[in-house]
Design a protein around this motif. Structure first.
Motif, PDB file in Angstrom:
ATOM      1  N   GLU A   7      -6.257   0.620  -3.763  1.00 58.01           N
ATOM      2  CA  GLU A   7      -5.654   1.938  -3.829  1.00 58.01           C
ATOM      3  C   GLU A   7      -5.725   2.680  -4.849  1.00 58.01           C
ATOM      4  OE1 GLU A   7      -3.992   2.871  -1.156  1.00 58.01           O
ATOM      5  OE2 GLU A   7      -4.224   1.348   0.274  1.00 58.01           O
ATOM      6  N   ALA A  57       1.821   1.683  -3.497  1.00 59.72           N
ATOM      7  CA  ALA A  57       0.771   2.352  -4.281  1.00 59.72           C
ATOM      8  C   ALA A  57       0.689   3.714  -4.146  1.00 59.72           C
ATOM      9  CB  ALA A  57      -0.612   1.513  -3.658  1.00 59.72           C
ATOM     10  N   ARG A  58       0.809   4.259  -3.013  1.00 59.42           N
ATOM     11  CA  ARG A  58       0.571   5.592  -2.659  1.00 59.42           C
ATOM     12  C   ARG A  58       1.789   6.426  -3.216  1.00 59.42           C
ATOM     13  NH1 ARG A  58      -2.110   3.999   3.283  1.00 59.42           N
ATOM     14  NH2 ARG A  58      -3.648   2.933   2.160  1.00 59.42           N
ATOM     15  N   ARG A  64       0.861  -1.233  -0.059  1.00 54.59           N
ATOM     16  CA  ARG A  64      -0.017   0.048  -0.092  1.00 54.59           C
ATOM     17  C   ARG A  64       1.039   1.080  -0.163  1.00 54.59           C
ATOM     18  NH1 ARG A  64      -5.229  -1.453   0.410  1.00 54.59           N
ATOM     19  NH2 ARG A  64      -5.833  -3.394   1.291  1.00 54.59           N
TER      20      ARG A  64
END
Ligand SMILES: [Zn+2]
Length: 326
Positions: free
Chosen positions: A201, A170-171, A167
């Motif tokens: 996401e 992804a960010r 995650r």
């Protein structure tokens, strides 16, 4: 993105040429090496060895490699800069991210989102600003900017640590547009887990390479991921332990036959030196080196119906599209 970041600076995507999307230079267990440096031996000799191997790779017609060596794999950019300066015909794209199949490194273990929120940090996940800084500011004051993001998911699946890294990657991608490569374990269909988490996401599959897809011969599984828009990394040519040369090549042939040359990229996942394996054991993988695709894989693909145009698509066009975010 109008240019692609490399160790020697930004490059016009049109100049990337033939690109292997997953090749390490050095993979090191940093704190083991700091304490037991004898096997690594002479630093200058290791750099000379890398220069020789990468020069031979460049001489074979490869213009660019992506080195997805991140935290957990001993990334050390000053040494890569030394190598890059001596191999002027090869562009080297470096990466940021974190490599684990289980937990986050202890550096991040207690820097939890909860603690950081209590401390009033702007970004709850500690990894995100580090990855973004590697992309926008450069890595460890070298001025070298990462051109790829990297995370991993293996047979243990989406452990809490793996999910945290995925995650965060992804960010960092959403903040920068930098493409992502994921070490996957296709035998346990981890690409589907990547699809779910990246989807949650808001990451477009066209920004994600599912690395090590060539470890499986499940053409239907890979076709479904290609149909979903992911890139398939057929990127471990030469690692023929659980599989064979023919199996790795035949799945590329089959996916080309099904019309997916436009979704695949090729590489070896090789290294000049990696300390995960006893040097004496590397001899059991005689095809695991940077020249195997050119010497053995491409002739086999041509003999089995893959066209020159499809080869150019996989080696030149697809990498350019991925790295330029086009
Ligand atoms: Zn790798």
């Amino acid at each position: 993105m109008s240019t692609v970041e490399t160790v020697r600076g930004p490059v016009d995507p049109a100049d990337l040429g033939r690109t292997y999307m997953h090749e390490h230079i050095f993979v090191l267990s940093a704190d083991v090496q700091q304490n037991y440096p004898d096997e690594w031996g002479d630093e200058a000799a290791r750099v000379d060895d890398a220069v020789a191997k990468l020069s031979a790779l460049a001489a074979s017609g490869v213009r660019t490699i992506v080195d997805p060596t991140v935290i957990g794999l001993g990334r050390y950019i000053p040494r890569i800069q030394q190598v890059a300066e001596r191999v002027p015909d090869l562009h080297i794209v470096v990466a940021t991210g974190c490599y684990t199949y289980y937990d986050v490194p202890f550096f991040f273990h207690y820097r939890t989102p909860e603690v950081r929120t209590l401390l009033g940090k702007e970004e709850a996940e500690a990894m995100v600003p580090l990855f973004v800084g590697d992309i926008t500011e450069g890595i460890a004051h070298t001025g070298v900017r990462a051109g790829m993001l990297k995370c991993a998911i293996d047979e243990p699946g989406l452990t809490p640590g793996v999910e945290r890294v995925m995650r965060a990657v992804a960010r960092a991608h959403l903040a920068t547009g930098t493409p992502i490569t994921v070490h996957t374990h296709p035998g346990s269909h981890q690409g589907l887990t990547v699809q779910r988490v990246m989807g949650e996401e808001g990451v477009d599959p066209s920004a994600v390479v599912l690395g090590h897809s060539g470890d499986t011969t499940d053409a239907d599984h890979l076709s479904a991921l290609a149909e979903a828009g992911f890139w398939l990394g057929m990127d471990r040519f030469g690692i023929n332990l659980a599989t064979t040369f023919e199996a790795r090549a035949d799945i590329v042939v089959e996916l080309c036959r099904r019309g997916y040359a436009g979704r695949m990229v090729l590489a070896h996942d090789a290294a000049c030196y990696l300390d995960w394996i006893d040097p004496d054991a590397v001899a059991f993988l005689p095809q695991w080196h940077y020249l195997h695709i050119e010497a053995d894989v491409l002739p086999y693909l041509r003999d089995h119906g893959v066209t020159e145009e499809q080869i150019t698509t996989m080696l030149v066009d697809n990498p350019r599209r991925i790295l330029s975010g086009a």
